[in-house]
Write an enzyme that holds these catalytic residues in place. Structure first.
Site, PDB file in Angstrom:
ATOM      1  N   LYS A 206     -20.233  43.358  11.958  1.00  0.00           N
ATOM      2  CA  LYS A 206     -20.440  43.465  10.902  1.00  0.00           C
ATOM      3  C   LYS A 206     -21.744  43.824  10.472  1.00  0.00           C
ATOM      4  O   LYS A 206     -22.706  43.025  10.203  1.00  0.00           O
ATOM      5  CB  LYS A 206     -19.649  42.450   9.858  1.00  0.00           C
ATOM      6  CG  LYS A 206     -19.881  42.990   8.318  1.00  0.00           C
ATOM      7  CD  LYS A 206     -20.054  42.277   7.238  1.00  0.00           C
ATOM      8  CE  LYS A 206     -21.629  42.179   6.988  1.00  0.00           C
ATOM      9  NZ  LYS A 206     -22.069  43.607   6.518  1.00  0.00           N
ATOM     10  N   GLU A 287     -29.614  32.120  12.791  1.00  0.00           N
ATOM     11  CA  GLU A 287     -31.170  32.220  12.794  1.00  0.00           C
ATOM     12  C   GLU A 287     -31.339  32.725  11.433  1.00  0.00           C
ATOM     13  O   GLU A 287     -30.811  33.842  10.745  1.00  0.00           O
ATOM     14  CB  GLU A 287     -31.334  33.363  13.868  1.00  0.00           C
ATOM     15  CG  GLU A 287     -31.228  32.973  15.176  1.00  0.00           C
ATOM     16  CD  GLU A 287     -31.831  31.689  15.577  1.00  0.00           C
ATOM     17  OE1 GLU A 287     -32.861  31.653  15.310  1.00  0.00           O
ATOM     18  OE2 GLU A 287     -30.920  30.806  16.307  1.00  0.00           O
ATOM     19  N   CYS A 321     -38.940  37.867   9.777  1.00  0.00           N
ATOM     20  CA  CYS A 321     -38.791  36.446   9.681  1.00  0.00           C
ATOM     21  C   CYS A 321     -40.156  35.550  10.096  1.00  0.00           C
ATOM     22  O   CYS A 321     -40.271  34.621   9.683  1.00  0.00           O
ATOM     23  CB  CYS A 321     -37.625  35.830  10.495  1.00  0.00           C
ATOM     24  SG  CYS A 321     -37.676  36.316  12.045  1.00  0.00           S
ATOM     25  N   GLU A 417     -39.610  32.005   0.663  1.00  0.00           N
ATOM     26  CA  GLU A 417     -39.527  33.340   1.492  1.00  0.00           C
ATOM     27  C   GLU A 417     -39.428  34.434   0.486  1.00  0.00           C
ATOM     28  O   GLU A 417     -38.407  34.628  -0.214  1.00  0.00           O
ATOM     29  CB  GLU A 417     -38.425  33.249   2.643  1.00  0.00           C
ATOM     30  CG  GLU A 417     -38.747  34.331   3.429  1.00  0.00           C
ATOM     31  CD  GLU A 417     -37.497  34.517   4.469  1.00  0.00           C
ATOM     32  OE1 GLU A 417     -36.331  34.493   4.156  1.00  0.00           O
ATOM     33  OE2 GLU A 417     -38.074  34.838   5.712  1.00  0.00           O
TER      34      GLU A 417
HETATM   35  P1  NAP Z   1     -28.966  38.433   4.551  1.00  0.00           P
HETATM   36  O1  NAP Z   1     -28.984  39.087   2.929  1.00  0.00           O
HETATM   37  O2  NAP Z   1     -28.456  37.198   4.499  1.00  0.00           O
HETATM   38  O3  NAP Z   1     -27.770  39.325   5.163  1.00  0.00           O
HETATM   39  C1  NAP Z   1     -27.483  39.314   6.661  1.00  0.00           C
HETATM   40  C2  NAP Z   1     -26.322  39.445   6.956  1.00  0.00           C
HETATM   41  O4  NAP Z   1     -25.308  38.916   6.399  1.00  0.00           O
HETATM   42  C3  NAP Z   1     -25.991  41.147   6.587  1.00  0.00           C
HETATM   43  O5  NAP Z   1     -25.210  41.794   7.412  1.00  0.00           O
HETATM   44  C4  NAP Z   1     -25.226  40.780   5.195  1.00  0.00           C
HETATM   45  O6  NAP Z   1     -24.306  41.800   4.796  1.00  0.00           O
HETATM   46  C5  NAP Z   1     -24.320  39.560   5.761  1.00  0.00           C
HETATM   47  N1  NAP Z   1     -23.617  38.781   4.565  1.00  0.00           N
HETATM   48  C6  NAP Z   1     -24.047  38.863   3.082  1.00  0.00           C
HETATM   49  N2  NAP Z   1     -23.053  37.886   2.800  1.00  0.00           N
HETATM   50  C7  NAP Z   1     -22.134  37.261   3.587  1.00  0.00           C
HETATM   51  C8  NAP Z   1     -21.268  36.455   3.499  1.00  0.00           C
HETATM   52  N3  NAP Z   1     -20.785  35.719   2.331  1.00  0.00           N
HETATM   53  N4  NAP Z   1     -20.782  36.115   4.602  1.00  0.00           N
HETATM   54  C9  NAP Z   1     -21.043  36.785   5.704  1.00  0.00           C
HETATM   55  N5  NAP Z   1     -22.071  37.560   5.899  1.00  0.00           N
HETATM   56  C10 NAP Z   1     -22.821  37.925   4.746  1.00  0.00           C
HETATM   57  O7  NAP Z   1     -30.250  38.695   5.269  1.00  0.00           O
HETATM   58  P2  NAP Z   1     -30.915  39.997   5.190  1.00  0.00           P
HETATM   59  O8  NAP Z   1     -31.529  40.179   4.049  1.00  0.00           O
HETATM   60  O9  NAP Z   1     -30.213  40.923   5.942  1.00  0.00           O
HETATM   61  O10 NAP Z   1     -32.193  39.541   6.232  1.00  0.00           O
HETATM   62  C11 NAP Z   1     -33.130  38.991   5.702  1.00  0.00           C
HETATM   63  C12 NAP Z   1     -33.241  37.473   6.317  1.00  0.00           C
HETATM   64  O11 NAP Z   1     -33.165  37.482   7.555  1.00  0.00           O
HETATM   65  C13 NAP Z   1     -34.517  36.748   6.003  1.00  0.00           C
HETATM   66  O12 NAP Z   1     -34.447  35.561   5.544  1.00  0.00           O
HETATM   67  C14 NAP Z   1     -35.017  36.708   7.450  1.00  0.00           C
HETATM   68  O13 NAP Z   1     -36.235  35.668   7.531  1.00  0.00           O
HETATM   69  C15 NAP Z   1     -33.844  36.258   8.227  1.00  0.00           C
HETATM   70  N6  NAP Z   1     -34.202  36.585   9.748  1.00  0.00           N
HETATM   71  C16 NAP Z   1     -34.191  35.843  10.718  1.00  0.00           C
HETATM   72  C17 NAP Z   1     -34.527  35.946  12.137  1.00  0.00           C
HETATM   73  C18 NAP Z   1     -34.517  34.945  12.729  1.00  0.00           C
HETATM   74  O14 NAP Z   1     -34.719  35.179  14.106  1.00  0.00           O
HETATM   75  N7  NAP Z   1     -34.821  33.673  12.483  1.00  0.00           N
HETATM   76  C19 NAP Z   1     -34.736  37.350  12.387  1.00  0.00           C
HETATM   77  C20 NAP Z   1     -34.552  38.158  11.455  1.00  0.00           C
HETATM   78  C21 NAP Z   1     -34.388  38.070  10.134  1.00  0.00           C
HETATM   79  P3  NAP Z   1     -24.557  42.889   3.608  1.00  0.00           P
HETATM   80  O15 NAP Z   1     -25.795  43.682   4.217  1.00  0.00           O
HETATM   81  O16 NAP Z   1     -23.331  43.690   3.563  1.00  0.00           O
HETATM   82  O17 NAP Z   1     -24.822  41.744   2.338  1.00  0.00           O
END
Ligand code: NAP
Length: 516
Positions: A206, A287, A321, A417
């Protein structure tokens, strides 16, 4: 299978006229394909839904990247069933056989390198260099995990006893739900998908809703590489609408997630519940976010430290991140470093990602834009605005690189963050104090120390509690195989993407003993 040793995919040098032209050609090609429609792919079949959603260029809000079919729970059920069926045959292939698909996909990606990068310029707002690094990392994951999988065919050393032959082998888990973020829309998506697949699992992928078209391009690559139907089921749709369904499903065996702390903890909690018909405990690899710090000691190279702070904080508009969002400066050099970071921030060119001169592109969407601007307002109350602090001009989500000085360690902008081009400068009275400040966070992803004092570096090696610690260099830019990547505490489940232990998470060990 004989493969040559892993080497990281080289980054493109756009100063070379041929490379520059190549990227311009790719951008023009992609531009001619904007606005196309993209289906779901379930069991190898393309499914076009009545309801679709638009992907938009964050550098130009009026430009549609593509229209993407949108899954609902019924289609999500179909995707899980399809993965479940495909598991029966896919799990029987050897690691080497499965690795072969990854090597082929790497070759396909290499041929389409500029084109894939160009899609990311348009859809994710990545500048040329950032997009190129993302594609290179995706290729690295394919090459690296392919090799790691082959190594898993080697016998596991066990103690031998008389009269028995014993072995331990690694077998796959089952159906995985793979949920990547938008910020590395090709690299992380590729990494967390193919790590699960090469170990014999089948998945429902997804993608993030802001970058579904580059995800569709990944699917095209995997199909071109001949991945069998049902091994990767492509299920764009809203995480809020289908995420819980996928995570809760009794046939889901594991979830591999990268994204925010908020969604990661939700998945972790939900996956812990055993549903009727479920005969396993689900595994979650999550992650999550970071509040990464660069510590600058009093004897550090001030110019170098300031450059690396600016690069770590503002490249890709701070949306990594691993981005530096706190710079913790020894009080003796605080003003020198602060002044230089401010100069560098003011010099950075903010603009459309497709323009080669742009150094900082837009943030990803309206929600991110409002969130970052809101934090900037909070920052104005909490610290001293030294640079930026306003939107930048253009028809996209542009924000000026922003620097706040004299920020208290417990200020919200020093704890939460922000995920935008904002850095908080914090003054430390000595080196130990600086490390205490750095550790005073619920996250623990990356960190850097600039110092020439060997005792201080050793102190940081022991005491700075982050998954990826760097000395005298920036805190972004981890390379597959070189810097296994992943953090502590609320940054995730302590796994190391692109490292030698990573694949084990998607397997279970089976011991077989035969009495002779
Ligand atoms: P996000 O809002 O958590 O979304 C990540 C994924 O989760 C998207 O595909 C999103 O889909 C999905 N999602 C949303 N609600 C969900 C639910 N209830 N159940 C299952 N999946 C769901 O994060 P983001 O804004 O895409 O990414 C930024 C974040 O990722 C930051 O916090 C960053 O630090 C972190 N990050 C961490 C790493 C690491 O290696 N630690 C690497 C990269 C990024 P939708 O888009 O459809 O909402």
């Amino acid at each position: 299978m004989v493969v040559k040793p892993f080497a990281n995919e080289p980054l493109s040098n756009f100063a070379v006229p041929e490379k520059h032209r190549d990227m311009l050609d790719a951008l023009n090609l992609v531009e001619s394909q904007l606005g196309n429609t993209y289906p779901l792919i379930v069991g190898g079949k393309e499914l076009h839904t009545k309801e679709s959603f638009r992907s938009v260029n964050p550098s130009n809000k009026d430009q549609v990247i593509g229209f993407v079919s949108k899954a609902d729970p019924k289609l999500a059920e179909q995707a899980i069933q399809s993965a479940f069926e495909a598991f029966n045959t896919w799990k029987r292939k050897t690691f080497s056989e499965r690795a072969g698909y990854l090597f082929k996909a790497a070759a396909v990606m290499r041929r389409k390198k500029s084109e894939l990068s160009a899609w990311m310029c348009y859809e994710a707002g990545k500048t040329w260099a950032e997009a190129d690094a993302d594609t290179a990392e995706a290729i690295d994951f394919l090459e690296y995990y392919g090799r790691q999988a082959i190594a898993m065919e080697q016998p596991v050393p066990l103690v031998s006893i008389a009269g028995e032959v014993n072995e331990q082998v690694y077998i796959p888990l089952g159906v995985g739900v793979v949920i990547p973020p938008w910020n590395f829309p090709l690299a992380i998506l590729t990494g967390i998908t193919v790590s699960a697949v090469v170990t014999g699992n089948t998945v429902v992928l997804k993608p993030a809703s802001t970058t579904p078209v580059i995800a569709a391009k990944f699917m095209q690559v995997m199909q071109e590489a001949g991945i069998p139907d049902g091994v990767i089921n492509f299920l764009p749709g809203s995480g809020g609408e289908i995420g819980d369904f996928l995570v809760d499903h009794p046939k889901t065996r594991f979830v591999s997630f990268t994204g925010s702390r908020e969604v990661g903890t939700r998945i972790f909690e939900r996956a812990a519940k055993v549903h009727p018909g479920q005969i396993w405990l689900k595994r979650v690899v999550a992650e999550m976010g970071g509040k990464d710090a660069i510590v600058v000691d009093k004897d550090a190279d001030v110019e170098e430290a300031a450059k690396q702070i600016a690069s770590s904080a503002f490249s890709f508009a701070g949306q990594k991140c691993s981005a530096c969002s706190r710079a913790i400066l020894h009080e003796d050099i605080y003003h020198q470093v602060a002044n230089r970071v401010v100069e560098l921030a003011n010099q950075m060119k903010v603009g459309p990602a497709r323009e080669p001169a742009s150094q900082v592109g837009p943030v990803i969407d309206e929600h991110a834009y409002q969130k970052v601007l809101h934090y900037i307002e909070i920052g104005k109350e909490e610290g001293q605005l030294l640079a930026g602090g306003t939107p930048a001009s253009g028809n996209g989500y542009y924000i000026q690189p922003t620097v706040f000085g004299n920020v208290a360690m417990h200020a919200r902008i020093a704890q939460e963050e922000i995920f935008g081009p904002v850095v908080a400068l914090i003054k430390a009275k000595d080196f130990e104090h600086a490390i205490d400040i750095a550790n005073d966070t619920e996250y623990g992803l990356t960190g850097s120390v600039f110092s020439h004092n060997r005792d201080h570096l050793e102190y940081a090696r022991r005491e700075f509690h982050v998954g990826n610690l760097y000395f005298n260099r920036k805190c972004t830019g981890a390379l597959v195989g070189v810097h296994p990547f992943g953090g502590f505490n609320m940054s995730g489940t302590d796994s190391k993407a692109g490292g030698p232990d990573y694949l084990l998470q998607f397997t279970q060990a089976k011991a077989v003993s035969e009495k002779l």
